[in-house]
Design an enzyme around this catalytic site. Structure first.
Site, short mmCIF file in Angstrom:
data_model
loop_
_atom_site.label_atom_id
_atom_site.label_comp_id
_atom_site.label_asym_id
_atom_site.label_seq_id
_atom_site.Cartn_x
_atom_site.Cartn_y
_atom_site.Cartn_z
N VAL A 20 0.83 -1.20 0.00
CA VAL A 20 0.00 0.00 0.00
C VAL A 20 0.87 1.26 0.00
O VAL A 20 0.67 2.16 -0.82
CB VAL A 20 -0.98 -0.02 1.20
N ASP A 62 10.48 3.87 6.18
CA ASP A 62 10.27 2.52 6.70
C ASP A 62 11.29 2.25 7.79
O ASP A 62 12.38 2.84 7.78
CB ASP A 62 10.39 1.48 5.58
N GLU A 65 -7.81 2.13 1.83
CA GLU A 65 -7.28 1.81 0.50
C GLU A 65 -7.99 0.58 -0.05
O GLU A 65 -8.11 -0.42 0.63
CB GLU A 65 -5.77 1.58 0.61
N LYS A 69 -14.15 0.28 5.07
CA LYS A 69 -13.11 -0.61 4.53
C LYS A 69 -13.37 -2.07 4.93
O LYS A 69 -13.35 -2.98 4.11
CB LYS A 69 -11.73 -0.16 5.02
N ASN A 114 -14.46 -5.46 2.41
CA ASN A 114 -13.79 -6.76 2.36
C ASN A 114 -14.68 -7.89 2.88
O ASN A 114 -14.68 -8.99 2.35
CB ASN A 114 -12.49 -6.72 3.16
N CYS A 134 -5.34 -9.56 3.20
CA CYS A 134 -6.44 -8.74 3.71
C CYS A 134 -7.68 -9.53 4.15
O CYS A 134 -8.05 -9.45 5.32
CB CYS A 134 -6.83 -7.71 2.67
N1 LIG Z 1 -1.81 -5.43 0.59
C1 LIG Z 1 -2.98 -5.02 0.14
O1 LIG Z 1 -3.44 -5.43 -0.93
C2 LIG Z 1 -3.80 -4.03 0.93
C3 LIG Z 1 -4.90 -3.39 0.31
C4 LIG Z 1 -5.64 -2.47 1.05
C5 LIG Z 1 -5.30 -2.21 2.37
N2 LIG Z 1 -4.25 -2.86 2.96
C6 LIG Z 1 -3.92 -2.52 4.33
O2 LIG Z 1 -2.82 -1.60 4.31
C7 LIG Z 1 -1.95 -1.83 5.43
C8 LIG Z 1 -0.54 -2.13 4.92
O3 LIG Z 1 -0.58 -3.32 4.17
P1 LIG Z 1 0.65 -3.81 3.28
O4 LIG Z 1 0.22 -5.08 2.61
O5 LIG Z 1 1.15 -2.68 2.48
O6 LIG Z 1 1.68 -4.15 4.47
P2 LIG Z 1 3.16 -4.74 4.41
O7 LIG Z 1 3.26 -5.68 5.52
O8 LIG Z 1 3.45 -5.20 3.00
O9 LIG Z 1 4.08 -3.47 4.69
C9 LIG Z 1 4.08 -2.75 5.88
C10 LIG Z 1 5.39 -1.97 5.96
O10 LIG Z 1 5.34 -1.09 7.09
C11 LIG Z 1 6.65 -1.02 7.64
N3 LIG Z 1 6.61 -0.47 9.00
C12 LIG Z 1 6.26 -1.06 10.16
N4 LIG Z 1 6.36 -0.19 11.18
C13 LIG Z 1 6.78 0.98 10.67
C14 LIG Z 1 7.07 2.25 11.21
N5 LIG Z 1 6.95 2.50 12.54
N6 LIG Z 1 7.49 3.23 10.39
C15 LIG Z 1 7.62 3.00 9.07
N7 LIG Z 1 7.36 1.81 8.49
C16 LIG Z 1 6.96 0.82 9.28
C17 LIG Z 1 7.13 -2.44 7.54
O11 LIG Z 1 8.53 -2.54 7.68
C18 LIG Z 1 6.64 -2.83 6.15
O12 LIG Z 1 7.59 -2.51 5.15
C19 LIG Z 1 -2.58 -2.95 6.22
O13 LIG Z 1 -3.40 -2.42 7.21
C20 LIG Z 1 -3.42 -3.68 5.18
O14 LIG Z 1 -4.50 -4.37 5.76
C21 LIG Z 1 -3.48 -3.74 2.25
#
Ligand SMILES: NC(=O)c1ccc[n+]([C@@H]2O[C@H](COP(=O)([O-])OP(=O)(O)OC[C@H]3O[C@@H](n4cnc5c(N)ncnc54)[C@H](O)[C@@H]3O)[C@@H](O)[C@H]2O)c1
Length: 435
Positions: free
Chosen positions: A11, A30, A151, A207, A211, A263
């Site tokens: 995301v 990150d 998102e 959201k 889902n 998700c």
């Molecule tokens: N993956 C999807 O398709 C999708 C779609 C819609 C919503 N979401 C939601 O979006 C959110 C993120 O999902 P994702 O799949 O991108 O997660 P992810 O696990 O792929 O990535 C999360 C990132 O956040 C970083 N992180 C953790 N703590 C941090 C901090 N204090 N400062 C900066 N970075 C930090 C991690 O190192 C990691 O790189 C979740 O809540 C998920 O449910 C995901």
């Protein structure tokens, strides 16, 4: 506009690069220093079609930056997006520790008004908690607003989903924050895609509701599938029959080996937990989750029923990712299917166009084939788990000649039972009578 994004997962990375593509100046933060180093070298750590090209373009224009330095990034951004993970705790609840850590860091380092945007999927009430954490960690009071901007992108078509959204949901309780969000999203607004403003709590619920609704449709069809198999009906015809009703629509009605991904499973459980804390214990969502588990666990017993013992059988598996066009295997049905095959002492040889490296980290003792045909060569049977296009277009005559056995279990209903029978296969699929 100057934007800061916390979290460079699916995301955060997609949002950051897409906002930069539209001319915003984006800094992505990150805590994973290795990831930031990889990104700064120009390498995208995930497979998402088109993302690498877009990254290179925005990098060249100097519009995207990656750092571990939260303090500087907070100072520079006018809008601060929280896109960190919200994994599932053991009791199903969403783990907000990453979100709250970002909130505290923002409070500590902010020196002027900011709009903080929760893009992570979070339970209702989280924006209030984020606001509280920010205030708690401020040395001197500085004004801010916390908004919710869930998102809806899908892995595999994330850029298109982000750039051409069906709608943009923004929960903002102040006029000032609404104006900033409107300015930011103006380039995305079309006749079709509007910014839907609402209060923060409604946006947070929206959201999970989206889902949960989609997962419910899938589980509903997966519950009808065994009935169709038993009585000789066809789930694809049923899906067409109901999907042409404009009140229902055709999407998310495909029977399969169960939903997975980062998700649906966790979000359904998190919403279920929220409902429970509000006095609703026996919800539809519990049944949706249970039906999905049953669905994932039906595949291997059905294969075993057809073939008897699976011991020492060489099983070809097409697809590891939870869906096509991604290398993400989080909660992929391929995991329990392969583990159960191994418990039956079968040897698994798998092929996935993108998820092999991911798979090596999550499943053990799997042989990997270089392509779809070498995967089936000399195998006793084939199980199709992911509906990658290259499986749909495979030359099944060639597969028949390479496969030692004659059994195909099609978890995605890619082929017609009649044609498979003509080719000499024994063929089972989801929600259709075996041949
Ligand atoms: N993956 C999807 O398709 C999708 C779609 C819609 C919503 N979401 C939601 O979006 C959110 C993120 O999902 P994702 O799949 O991108 O997660 P992810 O696990 O792929 O990535 C999360 C990132 O956040 C970083 N992180 C953790 N703590 C941090 C901090 N204090 N400062 C900066 N970075 C930090 C991690 O190192 C990691 O790189 C979740 O809540 C998920 O449910 C995901």
């Amino acid at each position: 506009m100057k934007i800061t994004i916390f979290g460079t997962g699916y995301v955060g990375l997609v949002s950051g690069i897409c906002f930069a593509e539209l001319g915003n100046d984006v800094t992505c933060v990150d805590i994973d220093a290795e990831k930031i180093e990889t990104l700064n070298k120009g390498i995208i750590p995930i497979y998402e079609p088109g993302l690498k090209e877009l990254y290179e373009k925005t990098k060249e224009r100097g519009l995207i930056h990656f750092t571990t330095d939260a303090a500087t990034a907070i100072e520079s951004g006018k809008v601060l997006f929280i896109c960190v993970g919200t994994p599932q705790k053991q009791n199903g609840q969403a783990d907000l520790s990453y979100v709250m850590a970002v909130a505290s860091s923002i409070g500590k380092h902010m020196k002027e008004y900011k709009v903080i945007v929760d893009k992570s999927t979070v339970p209702v009430g989280t924006a209030d908690k984020v606001a509280h954490a920010i205030k708690e960690s401020q040395d001197t009071a500085v004004e801010f607003d916390v908004t919710s901007n869930p998102e809806f992108l899908k892995e595999g078509s994330a850029i298109k989903d982000f750039m051409e959204p069906d709608r943009i949901v923004v929960g903002a309780d102040s006029e000032r924050a609404q104006q900033v969000m409107l300015e930011l999203y103006k380039p995305f607004v079309t006749e079709k895609a509007k910014v839907i403003f609402m209060d923060v709590k409604s946006a947070e619920i929206t959201k999970y509701a989206a889902n949960a609704m989609l997962a419910t449709r899938i589980s509903f069809m997966n519950e009808l599938a065994p009935l169709c198999e038993e009585v000789g009906a066809d789930i694809i015809k049923v899906a067409r029959g109901i999907g042409t009703d404009t009140r229902i629509g055709p999407k998310f009605l495909q029977a399969g080996p169960g939903y997975g991904g980062s998700c649906f499973p966790k979000d359904i459980r998190a919403l279920s937990h929220v409902l429970e804390t509000h006095g609703q214990a026996n919800t539809i969502l519990k049944a949706v989750d249970a039906a999905n588990e049953r669905t994932k666990n039906r595949v291997v017993p059905r294969v075993k029923k057809m073939l008897g013992s699976l011991a020492k059988k060489r099983v070809a598996v097409w697809g590891l990712a939870f869906k096509p066009e991604t290398d993400d295997m989080r909660e992929s049905p391929a995991i329990p299917i392969i583990e159960q095959l191994q418990e039956e002492f079968a040897t698994v040889v798998a092929y996935d166009p993108e998820a092999e490296e991911t798979s090596k980290k999550v499943i053990k003792n799997v042989e990997y084939a270089a392509d779809r045909y070498s995967c089936v060569e000399g195998a006793d049977l084939l199980i199709i788990v992911t509906d990658w296009a290259e499986f749909k277009t495979a030359n099944m005559e060639k597969v028949k000649s390479l496969l030692k056995g004659d059994f195909v279990f099609d978890g995605r209903n890619l082929f017609s039972p009649g044609k498979m029978k003509e080719l000499g296969f024994r063929y089972e699929s989801m929600g259709r009578k075996g041949v």
